[in-house]
Scaffold this active site. Structure first.
Site, PDB file in Angstrom:
ATOM      1  N   LYS A 143      54.333  33.932  46.775  1.00  0.00           N
ATOM      2  CA  LYS A 143      54.116  32.613  46.818  1.00  0.00           C
ATOM      3  C   LYS A 143      52.805  32.495  45.843  1.00  0.00           C
ATOM      4  O   LYS A 143      51.800  33.281  46.233  1.00  0.00           O
ATOM      5  CB  LYS A 143      53.416  32.719  48.345  1.00  0.00           C
ATOM      6  CG  LYS A 143      52.917  30.953  48.623  1.00  0.00           C
ATOM      7  CD  LYS A 143      52.079  30.996  49.765  1.00  0.00           C
ATOM      8  CE  LYS A 143      50.518  31.041  49.384  1.00  0.00           C
ATOM      9  NZ  LYS A 143      49.936  30.351  48.141  1.00  0.00           N
ATOM     10  N   ALA A 195      49.519  30.686  44.042  1.00  0.00           N
ATOM     11  CA  ALA A 195      48.527  29.685  44.620  1.00  0.00           C
ATOM     12  C   ALA A 195      48.963  28.244  44.592  1.00  0.00           C
ATOM     13  O   ALA A 195      49.500  28.009  43.533  1.00  0.00           O
ATOM     14  CB  ALA A 195      47.115  29.915  43.922  1.00  0.00           C
ATOM     15  N   SER A 245      40.969  37.036  47.730  1.00  0.00           N
ATOM     16  CA  SER A 245      39.868  37.243  48.429  1.00  0.00           C
ATOM     17  C   SER A 245      39.901  38.368  49.101  1.00  0.00           C
ATOM     18  O   SER A 245      41.071  38.666  49.944  1.00  0.00           O
ATOM     19  CB  SER A 245      39.371  35.825  48.918  1.00  0.00           C
ATOM     20  OG  SER A 245      40.269  35.569  50.122  1.00  0.00           O
ATOM     21  N   GLU A 279      44.610  43.976  46.061  1.00  0.00           N
ATOM     22  CA  GLU A 279      43.492  43.598  44.840  1.00  0.00           C
ATOM     23  C   GLU A 279      42.529  42.451  45.152  1.00  0.00           C
ATOM     24  O   GLU A 279      42.986  41.406  44.953  1.00  0.00           O
ATOM     25  CB  GLU A 279      44.458  43.494  43.550  1.00  0.00           C
ATOM     26  CG  GLU A 279      43.453  43.905  42.420  1.00  0.00           C
ATOM     27  CD  GLU A 279      42.691  42.844  41.704  1.00  0.00           C
ATOM     28  OE1 GLU A 279      41.544  42.719  42.154  1.00  0.00           O
ATOM     29  OE2 GLU A 279      43.482  41.890  40.786  1.00  0.00           O
ATOM     30  N   CYS A 315      38.009  38.402  38.767  1.00  0.00           N
ATOM     31  CA  CYS A 315      37.535  39.488  40.070  1.00  0.00           C
ATOM     32  C   CYS A 315      36.892  40.572  39.305  1.00  0.00           C
ATOM     33  O   CYS A 315      35.996  41.289  39.878  1.00  0.00           O
ATOM     34  CB  CYS A 315      38.773  39.757  40.923  1.00  0.00           C
ATOM     35  SG  CYS A 315      40.122  40.521  39.933  1.00  0.00           S
ATOM     36  N   GLU A 350      30.118  37.372  45.192  1.00  0.00           N
ATOM     37  CA  GLU A 350      31.278  36.989  43.929  1.00  0.00           C
ATOM     38  C   GLU A 350      30.917  35.726  43.339  1.00  0.00           C
ATOM     39  O   GLU A 350      31.322  34.553  43.893  1.00  0.00           O
ATOM     40  CB  GLU A 350      32.603  37.343  44.071  1.00  0.00           C
ATOM     41  CG  GLU A 350      33.294  37.577  43.061  1.00  0.00           C
ATOM     42  CD  GLU A 350      35.018  37.895  43.428  1.00  0.00           C
ATOM     43  OE1 GLU A 350      35.334  37.841  44.370  1.00  0.00           O
ATOM     44  OE2 GLU A 350      35.553  38.426  42.574  1.00  0.00           O
TER      45      GLU A 350
HETATM   46  P1  ADP Z   1      40.912  32.545  45.996  1.00  0.00           P
HETATM   47  O1  ADP Z   1      39.327  32.402  46.196  1.00  0.00           O
HETATM   48  O2  ADP Z   1      41.060  33.456  44.523  1.00  0.00           O
HETATM   49  O3  ADP Z   1      41.627  31.200  45.843  1.00  0.00           O
HETATM   50  P2  ADP Z   1      42.316  33.268  48.359  1.00  0.00           P
HETATM   51  O4  ADP Z   1      42.368  34.498  49.100  1.00  0.00           O
HETATM   52  O5  ADP Z   1      41.726  32.005  49.212  1.00  0.00           O
HETATM   53  O6  ADP Z   1      41.437  33.368  47.108  1.00  0.00           O
HETATM   54  O7  ADP Z   1      43.557  33.039  47.649  1.00  0.00           O
HETATM   55  C1  ADP Z   1      44.346  33.693  47.298  1.00  0.00           C
HETATM   56  C2  ADP Z   1      45.796  33.604  47.624  1.00  0.00           C
HETATM   57  O8  ADP Z   1      46.100  33.523  49.075  1.00  0.00           O
HETATM   58  C3  ADP Z   1      46.400  31.832  47.369  1.00  0.00           C
HETATM   59  O9  ADP Z   1      47.789  31.996  46.973  1.00  0.00           O
HETATM   60  C4  ADP Z   1      46.188  31.152  48.628  1.00  0.00           C
HETATM   61  O10 ADP Z   1      47.021  30.247  49.015  1.00  0.00           O
HETATM   62  C5  ADP Z   1      46.579  32.348  49.549  1.00  0.00           C
HETATM   63  N1  ADP Z   1      46.253  32.230  51.028  1.00  0.00           N
HETATM   64  C6  ADP Z   1      44.928  31.846  51.340  1.00  0.00           C
HETATM   65  N2  ADP Z   1      45.045  32.069  52.746  1.00  0.00           N
HETATM   66  C7  ADP Z   1      45.905  32.683  53.234  1.00  0.00           C
HETATM   67  C8  ADP Z   1      46.326  33.272  54.653  1.00  0.00           C
HETATM   68  N3  ADP Z   1      45.669  32.873  55.496  1.00  0.00           N
HETATM   69  N4  ADP Z   1      47.418  33.840  54.546  1.00  0.00           N
HETATM   70  C9  ADP Z   1      48.316  34.160  53.422  1.00  0.00           C
HETATM   71  N5  ADP Z   1      47.878  33.764  52.248  1.00  0.00           N
HETATM   72  C10 ADP Z   1      46.728  32.979  52.074  1.00  0.00           C
END
Ligand code: ADP
Length: 457
Positions: free
Chosen positions: A154, A156, A208, A229, A263, A360
């Site tokens: 999946k 982003a 994150s 990561e 990151c 960050e």
């Molecule tokens: P960033 O700040 O880099 O956007 P995120 O951790 O929010 O970091 O997003 C990284 C990936 O995790 C993206 O593909 C986002 O869609 C996905 N993501 C966000 N929330 C969730 C969740 N609750 N479960 C699974 N994937 C998620």
């Protein structure tokens, strides 16, 4: 469908499906069903297919680069750089597929042989962020496929177009349906579908720390292997004895990559007091020369931030620091271009209690701190819950070795601003996650060890 927005001008450049739970489940089913046949292929067959994928993408790298500029906002030279970096993983793992060696051990029983086999862990899933829309996909998919695993990914939702294009080229190269699958839609629902499925044996996540912890606890219920990561808070330490011009150049390239949205971006820049003023002077001179633009030209420039939320966060961190008495050497606010462009900013004389120190930043903000002694620099650098990378600049060999041992991070970069390449183990410790991507370490994350006792000889 979900709109994909160009962060440079807010225009809609494409769409990605908001898949239903049933569609996500079907993609996971295909990933699981394809596993036995893919695992049974010889390493050479898997290697040849990966190599074809590499060749096809390489031939069209300009198409990928322009798409990445439009959906991510990074400039063309950086997009091309990311493609080289990302292709490096396909190439490396096409080669590494053939070197997943087992072992034979001295036997404890005279009538038996002891073998250690390495087998693919099974069907796997991955979730990737928007900051490296190309490399994040190739790094995970090539490793999994080389090991004999299948993978559903999946990407982003901000940057799915590069990912879909990579899938299209993968199909053309002969990577069959099910071996590499892709879904987009509701991240939380997809994350749950991946982590709750008993048939998926590993999840690789880059993003994150907050989401990494959610996924880790979900994976706990089915005891999946994970590679995480996560966030960083990278120290960049410059000692009085460093080669100043090199340290400034290394800092500028590491910090402004992807407008600071990386990151491993230097987040806390510690400069020893003897060179602090000269360092600031040279840094201002170097950063002032850098253009801010929408990225389609050949030369390097700093692009927009990814979305409005990112602009709000960076603005608030900078304003807080200024309110607390930071010196503004350069920038400090939204760029005159408007939209999502933020001025390259240099803030000096910061205090470790500032929000900037503990967050960050993910923006083009250089945050400078003074220090006096080596012991103090190490203590302050380590004073964070993160541990992804630490950069240090010194020309003293003894000090370099002491630092490499005492700094708490998965990666220590001495006298350089450059970290990633396909052959090295990339990853962190503490709240920056666990597991490694890259090199021969990366493929170990996708194999399991089986001990076989062959008695009765
Ligand atoms: P960033 O700040 O880099 O956007 P995120 O951790 O929010 O970091 O997003 C990284 C990936 O995790 C993206 O593909 C986002 O869609 C996905 N993501 C966000 N929330 C969730 C969740 N609750 N479960 C699974 N994937 C998620």
């Amino acid at each position: 469908m979900i709109d994909v927005i160009n962060p440079a001008d807010g225009s809609v450049i494409g769409q990605t499906p908001l898949m239903s739970p049933a569609e996500v489940a079907e993609a996971i089913d295909r990933t699981c069903e394809a596993f036995p046949a893919w695992a049974l292929k010889t390493a050479k067959q898997r290697s040849d297919i990966l190599r074809r994928w590499y060749d096809l993408v390489r031939a069209d790298k300009r198409v990928f680069a322009e798409l990445m500029v439009r959906e991510n906002g990074k400039c063309l030279s950086e997009a091309l750089g990311e493609i080289e970096y990302g292709l490096g993983f396909i190439e490396w793992y096409a080669e590494e597929a053939r070197r997943v060696y087992g072992d034979t051990l001295p036997s404890h029983d005279a009538n038996a042989s002891v073998l250690v086999m390495k087998e693919p862990v099974g069907p796997t899933a991955a979730i990737t962020p928007w900051n490296f829309p190309f490399m994040m996909i190739t790094r995970k998919v090539a490793t999994a496929l080389a090991a004999g695993c299948t993978m559903v990914i999946k990407p982003a939702e901000e940057t799915p177009l590069t990912a879909w294009k990579l899938l299209e080229y993968a199909r053309e190269a002969g990577i069959p349906s099910g071996v590499f699958e892709m879904v987009t839609g509701d991240p939380q629902a997809i994350g749950e579908a991946f982590t709750r499925d008993e048939r998926i044996h590993k999840v690789s996540f880059t993003g994150s720390t907050r989401v990494g912890k959610i996924l880790a606890s979900q994976c706990g219920t089915t005891l999946k292997k994970m590679t995480l990561e996560l966030g960083g808070n990278a120290p960049f330490i410059v000692f009085d004895d460093a080669t100043l011009t090199d340290a400034v150049a290394g800092l500028v390239s590491a910090k402004l990559r992807n407008s600071g949205q990386v990151c491993i971006s230097p987040n806390r820049i510690f400069v020893q007091e003897g060179i602090y003023s000269r360092f600031v002077e040279q840094l201002i001179a170097a950063v002032s020369k850098i253009r801010v633009d929408q990225g389609m030209q050949e030369e390097f420039d700093v692009g927009p931030l990814i979305n409005q939320q990112a602009v709000k966060k960076v603005t608030s961190l900078v304003n807080d620091a200024i309110d607390q008495g930071a010196t503004v050497h350069l920038g400090g606010k939204l760029h005159e271009k408007g939209g999502l462009f933020f001025q390259p900013t240099i803030l000096g004389d910061l205090d470790d209690s500032s929000a900037l120190h503990n967050t960050e930043i993910f923006g083009p903000v250089f945050a400078l701190y003074r220090f006096k002694t080596e012991e103090e620099a190490i203590r302050r650098a380590n004073n964070t819950e993160y541990g992804l990378v630490t950069y240090a600049w010194t020309n003293q060999l003894g000090r370099a070795f002491r630092l490499s041992k005492q700094l708490e991070a998965g990666m220590i970069i001495m006298n350089s601003g450059s970290v990633g390449t396909a052959s090295v183990p990339f990853g962190g410790i503490k709240h920056s996650g666990y597991g490694r991507e890259g090199g021969h370490y990366g493929i170990e994350e996708y194999v399991q060890v089986k001990y076989v006792l062959m008695a009765g000889q």
